[in-house]
Scaffold this motif. Structure first.
Motif, mmCIF file in Angstrom:
data_model
loop_
_atom_site.group_PDB
_atom_site.id
_atom_site.type_symbol
_atom_site.label_atom_id
_atom_site.label_comp_id
_atom_site.label_asym_id
_atom_site.label_seq_id
_atom_site.Cartn_x
_atom_site.Cartn_y
_atom_site.Cartn_z
ATOM 1 N N TYR A 90 0.831 -1.206 0.000
ATOM 2 C CA TYR A 90 0.000 0.000 0.000
ATOM 3 C C TYR A 90 0.869 1.261 0.000
ATOM 4 C CZ TYR A 90 -3.816 3.174 1.052
ATOM 5 O OH TYR A 90 -4.737 4.205 0.989
ATOM 6 N N LYS A 98 -3.679 3.395 -5.154
ATOM 7 C CA LYS A 98 -4.328 3.591 -3.850
ATOM 8 C C LYS A 98 -5.818 3.861 -4.016
ATOM 9 C CE LYS A 98 -0.405 5.025 -1.065
ATOM 10 N NZ LYS A 98 0.238 6.095 -0.304
ATOM 11 N N TYR A 101 -7.363 0.466 -4.409
ATOM 12 C CA TYR A 101 -7.398 -0.228 -3.115
ATOM 13 C C TYR A 101 -8.473 0.360 -2.201
ATOM 14 C CZ TYR A 101 -2.835 -2.420 -4.104
ATOM 15 O OH TYR A 101 -1.797 -3.148 -4.631
ATOM 16 N N ASN A 102 -8.586 1.688 -2.181
ATOM 17 C CA ASN A 102 -9.555 2.349 -1.307
ATOM 18 C C ASN A 102 -10.984 2.241 -1.815
ATOM 19 O OD1 ASN A 102 -7.739 3.184 0.700
ATOM 20 N ND2 ASN A 102 -7.058 4.852 -0.606
ATOM 21 N N SER A 103 -11.148 1.762 -3.036
ATOM 22 C CA SER A 103 -12.475 1.559 -3.597
ATOM 23 C C SER A 103 -13.002 0.146 -3.356
ATOM 24 C CB SER A 103 -12.464 1.824 -5.114
ATOM 25 O OG SER A 103 -12.155 3.173 -5.376
ATOM 26 N N LYS A 106 -15.436 -0.470 2.080
ATOM 27 C CA LYS A 106 -15.353 0.645 3.028
ATOM 28 C C LYS A 106 -14.485 0.297 4.237
ATOM 29 C CE LYS A 106 -19.725 -0.655 5.131
ATOM 30 N NZ LYS A 106 -21.107 -0.300 5.381
ATOM 31 N N ARG A 108 -11.062 -1.354 5.350
ATOM 32 C CA ARG A 108 -9.767 -1.789 4.829
ATOM 33 C C ARG A 108 -8.740 -1.727 5.947
ATOM 34 N NH1 ARG A 108 -11.607 2.146 3.132
ATOM 35 N NH2 ARG A 108 -9.842 3.508 3.294
ATOM 36 N N CYS A 123 -6.913 1.482 7.474
ATOM 37 C CA CYS A 123 -6.375 2.298 6.386
ATOM 38 C C CYS A 123 -6.674 3.765 6.676
ATOM 39 C CB CYS A 123 -6.986 1.875 5.058
ATOM 40 S SG CYS A 123 -6.256 2.734 3.655
ATOM 41 N N ASP A 125 -6.634 6.365 4.714
ATOM 42 C CA ASP A 125 -7.239 7.123 3.620
ATOM 43 C C ASP A 125 -8.739 6.839 3.530
ATOM 44 O OD1 ASP A 125 -4.726 8.161 2.938
ATOM 45 O OD2 ASP A 125 -4.279 6.417 1.679
ATOM 46 N N ALA A 127 -12.426 5.864 2.151
ATOM 47 C CA ALA A 127 -12.932 4.863 1.209
ATOM 48 C C ALA A 127 -13.698 5.556 0.085
ATOM 49 C CB ALA A 127 -13.857 3.890 1.927
#
Length: 154
Positions: A90, A98, A101-103, A106, A108, A123, A125, A127
């Motif tokens: 990541y 990223k 990954y963040n998509s 919700k 992570r 995570c 960041d 979602a």
């Protein structure tokens, strides 16, 4: 209390990390509930044959179409509770990666491996809920796109 990784998706970028993780959590378990997605199908088949994962799906995480197909598959066949991503993978990812990954979901967690085992960090960041997300109806494959569009725009 150990972190429960039941019904999570593990992003498989580093095969050695994925093997160590699955062996740590599921080597002595009755049945794995982990789903793995990545580009190394041969590696994932071995994990499934060894019953370290419940299922696998090929996914090229640099290709949004491949990730969208993964999201549809997961939505239809699994009840994914969240996504686990190797923290190093990541951190080395560019902004476009990223975003993907963040998509995915919700929920992570970034996973770090040390001498004692594995640590889970939420995570940091935000979602993104979109066509790449496996927990929403957006990922559902629908024959009636007009109805789906109306439902999403309510």
């Amino acid at each position: 209390m150990p972190f429960k990784v039941n019904n999570y998706l593990l992003v498989d970028v580093d095969s050695d990390f994925s093997r160590a993780f699955t062996q740590h959590y599921f080597a002595n378990a009755q049945g794995s509930t982990l789903v793995v997605a990545g580009a190394n199908s041969r590696h994932m088949v071995k994990l499934m044959f060894e019953q370290l994962i419940k299922d696998y799906c090929y996914c090229d995480f640099s290709n949004e179409i491949s990730v969208s197909e993964l999201a549809s598959y997961l939505h239809e066949h699994h009840n994914i509770q969240g996504v686990l991503i190797n923290q190093t993978d990541y951190q080395l990812a560019d902004d476009a990666q990223k975003f993907i990954y963040n998509s995915l979901h919700k929920i992570r967690f970034l996973v770090n491996q040390d001498e004692q085992g594995f640590d889970f960090i939420p995570c940091p960041d935000p979602a993104h809920i979109n066509h790449l997300s496996c927990q929403t109806d957006i990922a559902e494959t629908s024959a009636d796109l007009l109805t789906l569009s109306e439902d999403l725009n309510k």
